[in-house]
Design an enzyme around this catalytic site. Sequence first.
Site, PDB file in Angstrom:
ATOM      1  N   ASP A   1       4.906   8.396   7.983  1.00 17.19           N
ATOM      2  CA  ASP A   1       4.177   7.151   7.722  1.00 17.19           C
ATOM      3  C   ASP A   1       3.036   7.527   6.787  1.00 17.19           C
ATOM      4  O   ASP A   1       2.993   8.647   6.262  1.00 17.19           O
ATOM      5  CB  ASP A   1       3.644   6.595   9.058  1.00 17.19           C
ATOM      6  CG  ASP A   1       3.277   5.126   8.962  1.00 17.19           C
ATOM      7  OD1 ASP A   1       4.172   4.290   9.108  1.00 17.19           O
ATOM      8  OD2 ASP A   1       2.110   4.810   8.717  1.00 17.19           O
TER       9      ASP A   1
ATOM     10  N   ARG B   1       1.329   7.959  11.973  1.00 23.12           N
ATOM     11  CA  ARG B   1       0.269   7.811  10.967  1.00 23.12           C
ATOM     12  C   ARG B   1      -0.861   8.793  11.273  1.00 23.12           C
ATOM     13  O   ARG B   1      -1.232   8.954  12.433  1.00 23.12           O
ATOM     14  CB  ARG B   1      -0.239   6.364  11.028  1.00 23.12           C
ATOM     15  CG  ARG B   1      -1.315   6.033  10.050  1.00 23.12           C
ATOM     16  CD  ARG B   1      -1.477   4.527   9.907  1.00 23.12           C
ATOM     17  NE  ARG B   1      -0.352   3.917   9.216  1.00 23.12           N
ATOM     18  CZ  ARG B   1      -0.387   2.697   8.657  1.00 23.12           C
ATOM     19  NH1 ARG B   1      -1.466   1.962   8.729  1.00 23.12           N
ATOM     20  NH2 ARG B   1       0.676   2.223   8.030  1.00 23.12           N
TER      21      ARG B   1
ATOM     22  N   LYS C   1       5.080   3.294  17.509  1.00 20.81           N
ATOM     23  CA  LYS C   1       4.266   3.887  16.448  1.00 20.81           C
ATOM     24  C   LYS C   1       3.370   4.934  17.080  1.00 20.81           C
ATOM     25  O   LYS C   1       2.936   4.777  18.227  1.00 20.81           O
ATOM     26  CB  LYS C   1       3.395   2.807  15.778  1.00 20.81           C
ATOM     27  CG  LYS C   1       3.047   3.112  14.356  1.00 20.81           C
ATOM     28  CD  LYS C   1       4.155   2.706  13.405  1.00 20.81           C
ATOM     29  CE  LYS C   1       3.804   3.035  11.982  1.00 20.81           C
ATOM     30  NZ  LYS C   1       4.806   2.550  11.035  1.00 20.81           N
TER      31      LYS C   1
ATOM     32  N   THR D   1      13.935   1.494   0.842  1.00 20.64           N
ATOM     33  CA  THR D   1      12.970   0.397   0.993  1.00 20.64           C
ATOM     34  C   THR D   1      12.946  -0.442  -0.279  1.00 20.64           C
ATOM     35  O   THR D   1      13.038  -1.678  -0.239  1.00 20.64           O
ATOM     36  CB  THR D   1      11.549   0.945   1.285  1.00 20.64           C
ATOM     37  OG1 THR D   1      11.610   1.758   2.452  1.00 20.64           O
ATOM     38  CG2 THR D   1      10.552  -0.182   1.492  1.00 20.64           C
TER      39      THR D   1
ATOM     40  N   GLY E   1       1.096  -2.185  -7.380  1.00 19.23           N
ATOM     41  CA  GLY E   1       1.254  -0.869  -6.767  1.00 19.23           C
ATOM     42  C   GLY E   1       2.535  -0.192  -7.178  1.00 19.23           C
ATOM     43  O   GLY E   1       3.626  -0.711  -6.946  1.00 19.23           O
ATOM     44  N   LEU E   2       2.389   0.977  -7.814  1.00 10.99           N
ATOM     45  CA  LEU E   2       3.573   1.701  -8.292  1.00 10.99           C
ATOM     46  C   LEU E   2       3.679   3.061  -7.611  1.00 10.99           C
ATOM     47  O   LEU E   2       3.785   4.107  -8.254  1.00 10.99           O
ATOM     48  CB  LEU E   2       3.498   1.878  -9.812  1.00 10.99           C
ATOM     49  CG  LEU E   2       3.629   0.576 -10.603  1.00 10.99           C
ATOM     50  CD1 LEU E   2       3.367   0.818 -12.077  1.00 10.99           C
ATOM     51  CD2 LEU E   2       5.003  -0.046 -10.420  1.00 10.99           C
TER      52      LEU E   2
HETATM   53  P1  NAI Z   1       2.123   4.664  -1.913  1.00 10.27           P
HETATM   54  O1  NAI Z   1       0.820   5.117  -1.359  1.00 10.27           O
HETATM   55  O2  NAI Z   1       3.097   5.668  -2.438  1.00 10.27           O
HETATM   56  O3  NAI Z   1       1.891   3.593  -3.082  1.00 10.27           O
HETATM   57  C1  NAI Z   1       0.914   2.613  -3.065  1.00 10.27           C
HETATM   58  C2  NAI Z   1       0.435   2.450  -4.497  1.00 10.27           C
HETATM   59  O4  NAI Z   1      -0.450   1.337  -4.558  1.00 10.27           O
HETATM   60  C3  NAI Z   1      -0.340   3.662  -5.027  1.00 10.27           C
HETATM   61  O5  NAI Z   1       0.169   4.026  -6.292  1.00 10.27           O
HETATM   62  C4  NAI Z   1      -1.773   3.159  -5.103  1.00 10.27           C
HETATM   63  O6  NAI Z   1      -2.501   3.770  -6.149  1.00 10.27           O
HETATM   64  C5  NAI Z   1      -1.550   1.689  -5.374  1.00 10.27           C
HETATM   65  N1  NAI Z   1      -2.658   0.828  -5.055  1.00 10.27           N
HETATM   66  C6  NAI Z   1      -3.576   0.950  -4.067  1.00 10.27           C
HETATM   67  N2  NAI Z   1      -4.458  -0.050  -4.112  1.00 10.27           N
HETATM   68  C7  NAI Z   1      -4.083  -0.849  -5.129  1.00 10.27           C
HETATM   69  C8  NAI Z   1      -4.590  -2.055  -5.670  1.00 10.27           C
HETATM   70  N3  NAI Z   1      -5.677  -2.651  -5.162  1.00 10.27           N
HETATM   71  N4  NAI Z   1      -3.958  -2.616  -6.722  1.00 10.27           N
HETATM   72  C9  NAI Z   1      -2.880  -2.014  -7.260  1.00 10.27           C
HETATM   73  N5  NAI Z   1      -2.351  -0.872  -6.790  1.00 10.27           N
HETATM   74  C10 NAI Z   1      -2.951  -0.303  -5.746  1.00 10.27           C
HETATM   75  O7  NAI Z   1       2.786   3.803  -0.756  1.00 10.27           O
HETATM   76  P2  NAI Z   1       4.311   3.365  -0.613  1.00 10.27           P
HETATM   77  O8  NAI Z   1       5.038   4.338   0.239  1.00 10.27           O
HETATM   78  O9  NAI Z   1       4.849   2.981  -1.954  1.00 10.27           O
HETATM   79  O10 NAI Z   1       4.149   2.055   0.267  1.00 10.27           O
HETATM   80  C11 NAI Z   1       3.634   0.850  -0.312  1.00 10.27           C
HETATM   81  C12 NAI Z   1       3.532  -0.218   0.761  1.00 10.27           C
HETATM   82  O11 NAI Z   1       4.808  -0.430   1.335  1.00 10.27           O
HETATM   83  C13 NAI Z   1       2.602   0.135   1.926  1.00 10.27           C
HETATM   84  O12 NAI Z   1       2.030  -1.073   2.400  1.00 10.27           O
HETATM   85  C14 NAI Z   1       3.562   0.684   2.966  1.00 10.27           C
HETATM   86  O13 NAI Z   1       3.044   0.548   4.273  1.00 10.27           O
HETATM   87  C15 NAI Z   1       4.758  -0.226   2.742  1.00 10.27           C
HETATM   88  N6  NAI Z   1       6.025   0.350   3.184  1.00 10.27           N
HETATM   89  C16 NAI Z   1       6.505   1.493   2.631  1.00 10.27           C
HETATM   90  C17 NAI Z   1       7.718   2.007   3.038  1.00 10.27           C
HETATM   91  C18 NAI Z   1       8.294   3.222   2.400  1.00 10.27           C
HETATM   92  O14 NAI Z   1       9.514   3.463   2.577  1.00 10.27           O
HETATM   93  N7  NAI Z   1       7.526   3.998   1.639  1.00 10.27           N
HETATM   94  C19 NAI Z   1       8.513   1.357   4.105  1.00 10.27           C
HETATM   95  C20 NAI Z   1       7.950   0.105   4.564  1.00 10.27           C
HETATM   96  C21 NAI Z   1       6.740  -0.352   4.127  1.00 10.27           C
END
Ligand code: NAI
Length: 339
Positions: free
Chosen positions: A114, A43, A79, A146, A175-176
């Site tokens: 990350d 990270r 990590k 995921t 969150g999309l």
């Molecule tokens: P990302 O950053 O691509 O997507 C997160 C989305 O949530 C963004 O579109 C953002 O604008 C939106 N967002 C932020 N605050 C918000 C709110 N208050 N209300 C609604 N939407 C909001 O992140 P990603 O990669 O999709 O990961 C999402 C979650 O999943 C994180 O917690 C991450 O740690 C977890 N995660 C992701 C993995 C992966 O393969 N990408 C693997 C394991 C966990």
Amino acid sequence: MNALDDPETDHELVVVRQDAASGLRAIIAVHSRALGPAIGGCRVSPYATMSEALKDAVRLSRGMTYKCAIAGIPYGGGKAVILADPATHKTPSLLRAMGAFVDTLGGVYITSFDSGTTRDDVRIMGEATAFVAGIAEGYDDASASTAAGVLRCMAEAWHSRTGRTLNGAHVAIQGLGNVGRRLAGMLLDAGARLTVADVLRGRMTGLDAQVVEPARIHAVEADIFSPCALGAVLNARSIPELKARIVVGGANNQLESPTDARRLGDRGILYCPDYLANAGGIVELHHQRLGQGYDAVAAHLLSLADTLREVIRRAGASGLTTAEEADRIAEARFGKRAA
Ligand code: NAI
């Protein structure tokens, strides 16, 4: 309290590197190697202090131990965190210095991407170490796995409650991004109805879904709530407002505190532990390292649903929460020492 003074900090190894030439200030935390080498993303974040970065590294590496154990992959939890602003300070020389830092541990810790790092960043780290994962040729972004793992667990949770498939189920996604957007597509293919929210309105473009304000998505009259954005969204304020009877999502650390699992249980809401629901990405990295294709990944993702079924069964029998039962299964696998 400093994270290293916390009695919960039962880590095998925590190492700090400060390299004046590249400007690198970084920490690698290895929680457990009981099941294999420690794996976990790197990270990059503008932490205000070393203590803040340490706290994150310690917490996140412990979470990786549980995630690898519950997913049944032969890795421990690790990590890395770099104290830097990813927008301005993430230079190739910084990333190479991080790779060299990882290399000094000789494979005790394997790094990947990350929050704040991309696959390209991991490739640059890989110029200085072989101990990187998730950059093999021929694979897509592991976020698709995921999302697929979240879908499998959601289907299992929904089936356990209703006996039905997701066709016709109403899912509210918070969150999309990488995970949520892919999950939304998979759910539409499965015949589900969607309500979605993202703070970035452009993320909703072209999606066949009802859109609500981000502040209200958790309280939508849906069958399933799927947190795919932030941590700590399940808490003393939000849980009483939930209308959904099931929570399954991709976000890490969804519970603000362990007692929130009990709050959900007391309201009769079935909670799929986050580190089980979102283990699909690390499962893919494991199969990438073995040189195996998506058939192997898909078969493994099905086993996440089997584990959830077992977690639900045990929680029903014991009266413990699903979060506690998942922890028990993981801890039995990696051999957590009694406190
Ligand atoms: P990302 O950053 O691509 O997507 C997160 C989305 O949530 C963004 O579109 C953002 O604008 C939106 N967002 C932020 N605050 C918000 C709110 N208050 N209300 C609604 N939407 C909001 O992140 P990603 O990669 O999709 O990961 C999402 C979650 O999943 C994180 O917690 C991450 O740690 C977890 N995660 C992701 C993995 C992966 O393969 N990408 C693997 C394991 C966990």
